[in-house]
Enzyme design. Sequence first.
Site, mmCIF file in Angstrom:
data_model
loop_
_atom_site.group_PDB
_atom_site.id
_atom_site.type_symbol
_atom_site.label_atom_id
_atom_site.label_comp_id
_atom_site.label_asym_id
_atom_site.label_seq_id
_atom_site.Cartn_x
_atom_site.Cartn_y
_atom_site.Cartn_z
ATOM 1 N N GLU A 11 34.664 99.040 63.656
ATOM 2 C CA GLU A 11 33.826 99.218 62.467
ATOM 3 C C GLU A 11 32.347 99.074 62.787
ATOM 4 O O GLU A 11 31.535 99.919 62.413
ATOM 5 C CB GLU A 11 34.209 98.196 61.383
ATOM 6 C CG GLU A 11 33.263 98.286 60.193
ATOM 7 C CD GLU A 11 33.653 97.407 59.010
ATOM 8 O OE1 GLU A 11 34.454 96.481 59.171
ATOM 9 O OE2 GLU A 11 33.135 97.682 57.914
ATOM 10 N N ASP A 54 38.870 96.154 63.015
ATOM 11 C CA ASP A 54 37.956 95.645 61.987
ATOM 12 C C ASP A 54 37.754 94.167 62.326
ATOM 13 O O ASP A 54 38.670 93.354 62.149
ATOM 14 C CB ASP A 54 38.562 95.814 60.586
ATOM 15 C CG ASP A 54 37.524 95.523 59.509
ATOM 16 O OD1 ASP A 54 36.529 94.836 59.821
ATOM 17 O OD2 ASP A 54 37.716 95.971 58.361
ATOM 18 N N ILE A 70 35.978 91.764 60.994
ATOM 19 C CA ILE A 70 36.174 90.923 59.802
ATOM 20 C C ILE A 70 36.442 91.868 58.630
ATOM 21 O O ILE A 70 35.535 92.569 58.170
ATOM 22 C CB ILE A 70 34.947 90.022 59.498
ATOM 23 C CG1 ILE A 70 34.666 89.086 60.685
ATOM 24 C CG2 ILE A 70 35.193 89.223 58.213
ATOM 25 C CD1 ILE A 70 33.534 88.079 60.450
ATOM 26 N N ASP A 71 37.684 91.922 58.203
ATOM 27 C CA ASP A 71 38.006 92.717 57.020
ATOM 28 C C ASP A 71 37.935 91.760 55.828
ATOM 29 O O ASP A 71 38.596 90.724 55.822
ATOM 30 C CB ASP A 71 39.407 93.337 57.130
ATOM 31 C CG ASP A 71 39.705 94.201 55.922
ATOM 32 O OD1 ASP A 71 38.913 95.102 55.624
ATOM 33 O OD2 ASP A 71 40.722 93.951 55.252
ATOM 34 N N THR A 81 34.527 91.302 54.642
ATOM 35 C CA THR A 81 33.220 90.735 54.999
ATOM 36 C C THR A 81 32.543 90.096 53.789
ATOM 37 O O THR A 81 31.942 89.028 53.898
ATOM 38 C CB THR A 81 32.306 91.818 55.628
ATOM 39 O OG1 THR A 81 32.915 92.266 56.834
ATOM 40 C CG2 THR A 81 30.917 91.292 55.942
ATOM 41 N N ASP A 113 40.325 99.622 58.497
ATOM 42 C CA ASP A 113 40.888 98.744 57.464
ATOM 43 C C ASP A 113 42.422 98.806 57.455
ATOM 44 O O ASP A 113 43.089 97.830 57.114
ATOM 45 C CB ASP A 113 40.377 99.152 56.068
ATOM 46 C CG ASP A 113 38.866 99.004 55.921
ATOM 47 O OD1 ASP A 113 38.338 97.957 56.293
ATOM 48 O OD2 ASP A 113 38.221 99.949 55.422
HETATM 49 C C1 IPD Z 1 36.416 96.250 53.039
HETATM 50 C C2 IPD Z 1 37.547 95.457 52.456
HETATM 51 C C3 IPD Z 1 37.619 95.666 50.959
HETATM 52 C C4 IPD Z 1 37.740 97.099 50.592
HETATM 53 C C5 IPD Z 1 36.639 97.910 51.226
HETATM 54 C C6 IPD Z 1 36.591 97.688 52.719
HETATM 55 P P1 IPD Z 1 35.194 95.334 55.272
HETATM 56 O O1 IPD Z 1 36.387 96.111 54.451
HETATM 57 O O2 IPD Z 1 38.777 95.832 53.035
HETATM 58 O O3 IPD Z 1 38.735 95.043 50.405
HETATM 59 O O4 IPD Z 1 37.679 97.235 49.207
HETATM 60 O O5 IPD Z 1 36.895 99.261 50.952
HETATM 61 O O6 IPD Z 1 35.506 98.407 53.246
HETATM 62 O O7 IPD Z 1 33.957 96.127 55.030
HETATM 63 O O8 IPD Z 1 35.110 93.978 54.693
HETATM 64 O O9 IPD Z 1 35.658 95.389 56.662
#
Ligand code: IPD
Length: 278
Positions: free
Chosen positions: A71, A91, A93-94, A96, A220
């Site tokens: 990412e 990813d 940190i999913d 974030t 993700d």
């Molecule tokens: C996000 C998270 C979030 C989702 C977003 C993602 P990130 O990932 O998974 O739940 O709603 O679409 O982008 O940016 O924290 O890696």
Amino acid sequence: MAEFDVQECYKVAMELVKTAGKLVREAINKKKNIEIKSCAIDLVTESDKAVEKLLISGLSSSFPDHKFIGEESVSAGEKCVFTDAPTWIIDPIDGTMNFVHSFPHTCISVGLWVNKDAELGIVYNPVLEQMFTAIKGEGAFLNGEKLSVSGETELAKSLIFAEMGSSQDAEKMDTVITNLTTLLPKVHGLRAMGSCALNMCYVATGGGDAYYEFGIHAWDTAAAYLVVKEAGGVIVDTEGGPFDLMNRRVLCASTQQLAETLSKILKQYQPERDGVSK
Ligand code: IPD
């Protein structure tokens, strides 16, 4: 074709993910340096960058021929290229936004895809010590306990995960609100906890019955895809067709019947695909 031994890949990735988990655990309650990416609600911290660096440098020194889609590397301008070669999709940190707010619903997500198929997935919430794992054909696990989906078929009895996402595009936000409004009177409950990978893993545990989102990225879903599949769940495009990792739409459900019901009800939205050169 580069050499590929799934057990060795799993062993190396697992050690790195645990080390990365320590970084996240130590940082979550501290002050963060936050930068804005595509818009005001799309954030990155120094921890996202440090975790991605740790994972990619560790994996590439063990598997020098393997490719990476990360990412933060893509955000920093690297091309997002998905080929048949063994590709680690990361990813760091999913969730974030949750991490920024010290809300402990956040995870590290590492998937390995070969010939455009998922071979292994690791999703780790280091704050709550939840390690979700899957290797193709070997089942899905949470901290070593085998997982299976709820088997729910009826929308009216389902707990559904939906997300607001991290884009402020007007059409996208309108789609989100329309879908919440449509679904609310038809389901047991709606939840939005802020991590795509964890939503998918909770469908795998049976703790939720389905999850959909428009606007997610390959990083993700890449790891949790296999966790859901190996737990007996269904992952499709939001319109009900085959799931396309780069197409930024996901619908996963405990059963095909529930996936079909949802796909027919949802208002659709098509974000720009991952990997489109700018
Ligand atoms: C996000 C998270 C979030 C989702 C977003 C993602 P990130 O990932 O998974 O739940 O709603 O679409 O982008 O940016 O924290 O890696």
